[in-house]
Design a protein around this motif. Structure first.
Motif, mmCIF file in Angstrom:
data_model
loop_
_atom_site.group_PDB
_atom_site.id
_atom_site.type_symbol
_atom_site.label_atom_id
_atom_site.label_comp_id
_atom_site.label_asym_id
_atom_site.label_seq_id
_atom_site.Cartn_x
_atom_site.Cartn_y
_atom_site.Cartn_z
ATOM 1 N N PHE A 43 -3.237 -4.658 -9.543
ATOM 2 C CA PHE A 43 -3.868 -3.452 -10.047
ATOM 3 C C PHE A 43 -5.563 -3.664 -9.773
ATOM 4 O O PHE A 43 -5.958 -4.751 -9.272
ATOM 5 C CB PHE A 43 -3.890 -3.944 -11.637
ATOM 6 N N THR A 44 -6.304 -2.594 -9.938
ATOM 7 C CA THR A 44 -7.582 -2.736 -9.686
ATOM 8 C C THR A 44 -8.201 -3.401 -11.066
ATOM 9 O O THR A 44 -7.798 -3.553 -12.243
ATOM 10 C CB THR A 44 -8.188 -1.332 -9.285
ATOM 11 N N SER A 49 1.142 9.567 -8.844
ATOM 12 C CA SER A 49 1.139 8.189 -9.619
ATOM 13 C C SER A 49 2.618 8.342 -10.162
ATOM 14 O O SER A 49 2.778 8.990 -11.024
ATOM 15 C CB SER A 49 -0.003 8.291 -10.585
ATOM 16 N N ARG A 53 0.259 1.305 -3.196
ATOM 17 C CA ARG A 53 -0.214 0.745 -4.401
ATOM 18 C C ARG A 53 1.090 0.457 -5.105
ATOM 19 O O ARG A 53 1.240 0.686 -6.502
ATOM 20 C CB ARG A 53 -1.009 1.892 -5.397
ATOM 21 N N ALA A 77 0.040 0.312 -19.128
ATOM 22 C CA ALA A 77 -0.279 0.172 -17.742
ATOM 23 C C ALA A 77 -1.204 1.511 -17.387
ATOM 24 O O ALA A 77 -1.283 2.429 -17.943
ATOM 25 C CB ALA A 77 0.993 0.246 -17.061
ATOM 26 N N ALA A 78 -2.017 1.244 -16.161
ATOM 27 C CA ALA A 78 -3.007 2.361 -15.817
ATOM 28 C C ALA A 78 -3.021 2.395 -14.181
ATOM 29 O O ALA A 78 -2.762 1.149 -13.686
ATOM 30 C CB ALA A 78 -4.432 1.851 -16.252
ATOM 31 N N THR A 79 -3.192 3.635 -13.969
ATOM 32 C CA THR A 79 -3.345 4.013 -12.385
ATOM 33 C C THR A 79 -4.749 4.682 -12.337
ATOM 34 O O THR A 79 -4.749 5.996 -13.021
ATOM 35 C CB THR A 79 -2.080 4.476 -11.620
ATOM 36 N N ARG A 94 3.395 -1.754 -7.354
ATOM 37 C CA ARG A 94 3.016 -3.119 -8.221
ATOM 38 C C ARG A 94 3.960 -3.185 -9.314
ATOM 39 O O ARG A 94 4.591 -2.153 -9.841
ATOM 40 C CB ARG A 94 1.423 -3.149 -8.543
ATOM 41 N N TYR A 138 -4.114 2.213 1.398
ATOM 42 C CA TYR A 138 -3.409 2.807 0.650
ATOM 43 C C TYR A 138 -3.251 4.104 0.949
ATOM 44 O O TYR A 138 -4.270 4.685 1.942
ATOM 45 C CB TYR A 138 -3.904 2.794 -0.926
ATOM 46 N N HIS A 162 5.065 0.597 -10.451
ATOM 47 C CA HIS A 162 4.230 1.838 -10.477
ATOM 48 C C HIS A 162 4.090 1.898 -8.768
ATOM 49 O O HIS A 162 3.781 0.824 -7.880
ATOM 50 C CB HIS A 162 2.815 1.449 -10.783
ATOM 51 N N ASP A 169 4.959 -3.686 -13.179
ATOM 52 C CA ASP A 169 4.648 -3.268 -14.386
ATOM 53 C C ASP A 169 4.225 -4.563 -15.030
ATOM 54 O O ASP A 169 4.869 -5.523 -14.934
ATOM 55 C CB ASP A 169 5.451 -2.551 -15.347
ATOM 56 N N GLN A 197 -8.220 3.975 -5.406
ATOM 57 C CA GLN A 197 -9.057 2.754 -5.865
ATOM 58 C C GLN A 197 -10.165 2.968 -6.734
ATOM 59 O O GLN A 197 -11.127 3.632 -6.169
ATOM 60 C CB GLN A 197 -9.349 1.910 -4.747
ATOM 61 N N GLU A 217 -8.332 -0.821 -13.530
ATOM 62 C CA GLU A 217 -7.104 -0.343 -14.288
ATOM 63 C C GLU A 217 -7.062 -1.540 -15.379
ATOM 64 O O GLU A 217 -6.259 -1.225 -16.520
ATOM 65 C CB GLU A 217 -5.978 -0.523 -13.218
#
Lengths: 348, 348
Positions: free
Chosen positions: A216-217, B254, B306, A239-241, B308, B290, B318, B310, A207, A220
């Motif tokens: 998503f945060t 991830s 986490r 997309a991002a983590t 979620r 998480y 993800h 896409d 996070q 992200e």
């Protein structure tokens, strides 16, 4: 600019990024006539050194910006929202390192290697992108230019300094406590203003910044939305983590991307990075050469390695991108925007 | 099995995984008549405790396996290559935690939650998969069963204990040195037998195991090939980037994945994980819940959060997958294979 340089103000001068801004201005021999250091009332009165001269930090107020040519903001979004328009109104060009104005369509969001032309449209405020976004787009832009860019999936490995000096201190103190078998109470990470805080030493926290309704945060979503804006790719699939690590300085990113063109090799991508502005290729597996955060500290460049073609997708590639998040991710990109404004004749 | 249990041998008993194997056998009340602890000649003579009894570690030799029913190997690939066939020849069922036999088409590669039926085909040697593979397939299998699985892109955040007790010691000693401002010389990570060694404390190293000619590391290829074999998905599109972190125990991942079916929601995936064997759902962003490696230590389960959807791919999702790499990633999965052999009547 008068003959002997600009009047520059740094807002948030005592913070982790603010201090790097002052160091960067000095190191780059930025043409400064006068340097005004500003902060919250809490930090006002402290003294900082610039070119062997002690400067007393003053409380940032609207009047502080009278006569200022360039104001570098890095004191949090609420300070920027309140004071950046005041500075702009008084004729300063604001370069803002917070997320306050980044997605404002009237405000250019700039990484000079990628979209310096956007600076021409500024109306007094220019936004500096999020740290994790900047280093990624420096690596992706030369690839987009030559081969097109369709899709990006990034997982980040981010340093605690992205959360400020308090987070660096928390990592250090927690690490000492664990090694000495002492008790500790997390209080800063992952998000100081969120209710729960977790151990960062010898841990990984998935996070960064607050959660949004879509799962998503905000960090992200910053990477997703800012990348589209900076690269002028509103249709990019991305997309991002984002994950916080027990690293003080230096963000790393595992980036999967798909290009438009067929028949491109990993060697082709390596050759592009080799000559890309702001990027350094560190990619020789046989010699165990690849970028690492510990090696990036104190450097302005974005380091790229582990470039390899996906084993299934003809247009898919992987790479590993590392940079000092306080420099290219923040202070250096801000000062570089100022330098670019001068080069382009956009600062009088 | 005689009436009072099995004769079990642990090869590599003094290593990080070997010790967890002994603890796990005790904790699970595994039906043991006799426990033989084996190691290299270097560690022979040490004593280890099992059920409050001291057992002297002996040097592993072909003859050591006379009368052994179950042999748990975790002493490196070369030891397994040499001695696992000797143990099997003498009637032991070998459960091998090295990469020596994993891709051998004659050897089942088993994660009991995923493919325990493959145990029926064993010919004396069963392979325990790579730590980072195991935890991922536990999370992916229930998804594959219900929605199909087309593509996986994983970036890992791996603990140093995956490289053995020496690597844990290196992380601890380096961390102390850095905190105390002392000099240090990396000697173990990323790969002890490779020429170059790098700082792991407060750093991230994008190399686990040796590089292959295609630019991927062996660890990355293990994740790719083993996942296809365990899940019986030879056509799966899958790529991995494996990174070592300054974390002692607990791997994180991830994971981006694409399913076959349309119209599936993140909530659907969460519901699947909730009841999946071996998995625990820890996924409530509003409450900052998480999985994290520090919380996974000492637990057998795979923790998933986490989750979620896409934002671009209708069939893309993800997730973040965490587990104790020494337990589900190694010792517990090996003992679990032994327990499953008994349950399935495959051990006499």
């Amino acid at each position: 600019m008068t003959n002997n340089g600009f009047h520059v103000a740094v807002v948030g001068a005592t913070g982790a990024v603010g201090q790097r801004m002052i160091e960067t201005l000095e190191k780059r021999k930025f043409p400064i006539r006068r340097l005004t250091l500003l902060s919250s009332s809490r930090s006002a009165g402290k003294t900082l050194t610039f070119k062997n001269e002690e400067i007393t930090v003053q409380e940032a107020k609207p009047e502080s910006f009278e006569g200022v040519d360039i104001a570098l903001f890095s004191a949090g979004g609420s300070v920027s929202k309140q004071l950046a328009p005041e500075a702009a109104k008084r004729g300063a060009v604001v370069i803002d390192n917070t997320s306050a104005f980044r997605m404002d369509p009237e405000v250019p969001l700039v990484v000079p290697e990628v979209n310096k032309e956007d600076l021409k449209k500024h109306k007094g405020i220019i936004a500096n992108p999020n740290c994790s976004t900047i280093q990624m787009v420096v690596a992706l832009e030369p690839i987009r230019q030559k081969y097109g860019l369709k899709k990006v999936i990034v997982s980040t490995y981010q340093a605690v300094s992205g959360a400020g000096a308090k987070a660096i201190n928390e990592l250090n103190e927690q690490t000492k406590a664990i090694i000495n078998g002492e008790e500790f109470t997390p209080a800063v990470l992952p998000v100081a203003s969120d209710p729960k805080h977790y151990q960062i030493a010898f841990n990984a926290i998935p996070q960064i910044d607050k959660f949004q309704d879509n799962g998503f945060t905000f960090e992200e979503m910053k990477m997703i939305n800012e990348t589209k804006k900076i690269m002028h790719l509103p249709e990019l699939k991305i997309a991002a983590t984002c994950v916080r690590l027990p690293v003080a300085v230096g963000h790393s990113e595992s980036v999967y991307f798909e290009i438009e063109k067929e028949g491109v090799t990993a060697r082709d991508i390596q050759e592009l990075i080799k000559t890309a502005p702001g990027a350094v290729l560190q990619d020789d597996p046989a010699e165990q050469i690849y970028p690492m955060p510990a090696d990036s500290v104190g450097k302005n460049e974005v380091f790229v390695g582990r470039i390899r073609k996906d084993l299934d997708e003809e247009k898919g590639f992987h790479m590993w991108v590392v940079s000092d998040n306080l420099l290219k991710g923040a202070a250096w990109n801000s000062v570089q925007i100022a330098e670019t404004l001068i080069e382009m004749g956009l600062l009088k």
